[in-house]
Write an enzyme that holds these catalytic residues in place. Sequence first.
Site, PDB file in Angstrom:
ATOM      1  N   GLU A   1      30.024  60.449  45.163  1.00  0.00           N
ATOM      2  CA  GLU A   1      30.487  59.756  46.369  1.00  0.00           C
ATOM      3  C   GLU A   1      31.698  60.435  46.980  1.00  0.00           C
ATOM      4  O   GLU A   1      31.991  60.259  48.161  1.00  0.00           O
ATOM      5  CB  GLU A   1      30.815  58.299  46.054  1.00  0.00           C
ATOM      6  CG  GLU A   1      29.605  57.410  45.828  1.00  0.00           C
ATOM      7  CD  GLU A   1      28.837  57.097  47.116  1.00  0.00           C
ATOM      8  OE1 GLU A   1      29.468  57.090  48.192  1.00  0.00           O
ATOM      9  OE2 GLU A   1      27.627  56.863  47.029  1.00  0.00           O
TER      10      GLU A   1
ATOM     11  N   LEU B   1      35.603  56.426  31.434  1.00  0.00           N
ATOM     12  CA  LEU B   1      34.472  55.992  32.247  1.00  0.00           C
ATOM     13  C   LEU B   1      34.756  54.708  33.018  1.00  0.00           C
ATOM     14  O   LEU B   1      34.046  54.391  33.970  1.00  0.00           O
ATOM     15  CB  LEU B   1      33.241  55.766  31.354  1.00  0.00           C
ATOM     16  CG  LEU B   1      32.896  56.859  30.337  1.00  0.00           C
ATOM     17  CD1 LEU B   1      31.622  56.494  29.594  1.00  0.00           C
ATOM     18  CD2 LEU B   1      32.766  58.211  31.008  1.00  0.00           C
ATOM     19  N   ALA B   2      35.761  53.954  32.620  1.00  0.00           N
ATOM     20  CA  ALA B   2      36.016  52.647  33.225  1.00  0.00           C
ATOM     21  C   ALA B   2      36.460  52.781  34.675  1.00  0.00           C
ATOM     22  O   ALA B   2      37.226  53.675  35.030  1.00  0.00           O
ATOM     23  CB  ALA B   2      37.085  51.900  32.424  1.00  0.00           C
TER      24      ALA B   2
ATOM     25  N   TYR C   1      36.240  53.346  47.144  1.00  0.00           N
ATOM     26  CA  TYR C   1      35.843  53.844  45.822  1.00  0.00           C
ATOM     27  C   TYR C   1      35.885  55.368  45.784  1.00  0.00           C
ATOM     28  O   TYR C   1      36.463  55.967  44.871  1.00  0.00           O
ATOM     29  CB  TYR C   1      34.441  53.348  45.483  1.00  0.00           C
ATOM     30  CG  TYR C   1      33.828  54.045  44.294  1.00  0.00           C
ATOM     31  CD1 TYR C   1      34.238  53.742  42.998  1.00  0.00           C
ATOM     32  CD2 TYR C   1      32.834  55.018  44.458  1.00  0.00           C
ATOM     33  CE1 TYR C   1      33.673  54.387  41.897  1.00  0.00           C
ATOM     34  CE2 TYR C   1      32.280  55.663  43.370  1.00  0.00           C
ATOM     35  CZ  TYR C   1      32.692  55.345  42.094  1.00  0.00           C
ATOM     36  OH  TYR C   1      32.133  55.990  41.013  1.00  0.00           O
TER      37      TYR C   1
ATOM     38  N   SER D   1      32.677  61.356  40.700  1.00  0.00           N
ATOM     39  CA  SER D   1      31.483  60.807  41.345  1.00  0.00           C
ATOM     40  C   SER D   1      31.036  61.651  42.535  1.00  0.00           C
ATOM     41  O   SER D   1      31.861  62.208  43.270  1.00  0.00           O
ATOM     42  CB  SER D   1      31.771  59.380  41.826  1.00  0.00           C
ATOM     43  OG  SER D   1      30.756  58.905  42.677  1.00  0.00           O
TER      44      SER D   1
ATOM     45  N   GLY E   1      29.734  49.506  29.583  1.00  0.00           N
ATOM     46  CA  GLY E   1      28.897  49.811  30.733  1.00  0.00           C
ATOM     47  C   GLY E   1      27.690  50.653  30.358  1.00  0.00           C
ATOM     48  O   GLY E   1      27.484  51.006  29.183  1.00  0.00           O
TER      49      GLY E   1
END
Length: 355
Positions: free
Chosen positions: A133, A86-87, A154, A131, A11
């Site tokens: 978010e 990180l995945a 998420y 994150s 990524g």
Amino acid sequence: MKKALITGITGQDGSYLAELLLSKGYEVHGIMRRASTFNTRRIDHIYHDPHNGEKVNLYLHYGDIAVGETLQHIIYNLHPDEVYHLAAQSHVRVSFDMPEYTGDVTGLGTIRILEAVRKSSIEARFYQASSSEMFGEAKPPQNEKTQFEPRSPYAAAKVYAYWMTRNYREAYNIYACNGILFNHESPRRGETFVTRKITRAIAAIKAKKQRHLYLGNLDAKRDWGYAPEYIEVMWLMLQQDEARDYVIGTGEAHTVREFLDEAFGYADLDWKDYVKIDPRYFRPTEVDYLLAEPTKAKKELNWAPKIKFHELVRIMVDADMELIGLDCPGKGRKILKDNFGGWHRWENQIISMEK
């Protein structure tokens, strides 16, 4: 030689992190999913086939963070000094369409990695990619003490992963930390994320290969930074004496509408002539305003971003225009040269996308 393991190495963040660690003399290992098509374009320029007789410090392993047994096998045999997780299924809008999968991969995937580290009895330092978010509707600016109010599958999965990382740190004395990164972009950003979607569309419009750009909520406000700088913070977090959690961002926020103004204006276009609203791109529950307060990172890690919103837009527009074969305005190139003293990052971005 230190040994690092990166999940999500193919990524945006994983590719930059692999470059950084290799430049620091690490032996780097990455986990990638088996697929019928290759998805290594972001790291092709740093991978060398061992059959060619070249010195190899980058190794790729097939695995999936949805399968704990495979992860335990890889970590037990490698004994890495540092693990960067990180995945994830990282697209917020897609998480509403695939909530169960997102919970499994983005949430439970972190547990599988942590359990693999614990059961292997190794002293690896662990980084969890948290994150912004997670903050959801929390009042801005948001810092390490702000309460999480997730507004998507998420974000909820990331909150679970965040707390399990802290739990393993406190319960098993594992060096495990959360990097709560706000939006970070680059020419390697996935094509379905709004910033890259905009800059790719500008290049296609200039080349007369595209007429319209379809977007959703233009009023969402985000703190956008430059991905390579955020990757350096991941590494810094694992070099401290004590594992701690950090909020990482620029400390300024802009709407999608402002991004359109800046990006299209830089390319001498008026976005109102090309952008159309498609209700499919609206989220069932929106997050209106995310703004980082990265005071702790500045004080304890001595970190502050060089690239802010306006510079970021120029870098991304230049890259996508050059990628499609157009002459770019060139200010983004100059920004990279002035701030990083060379062209290596720019060249790698272009090479990785061309392949």
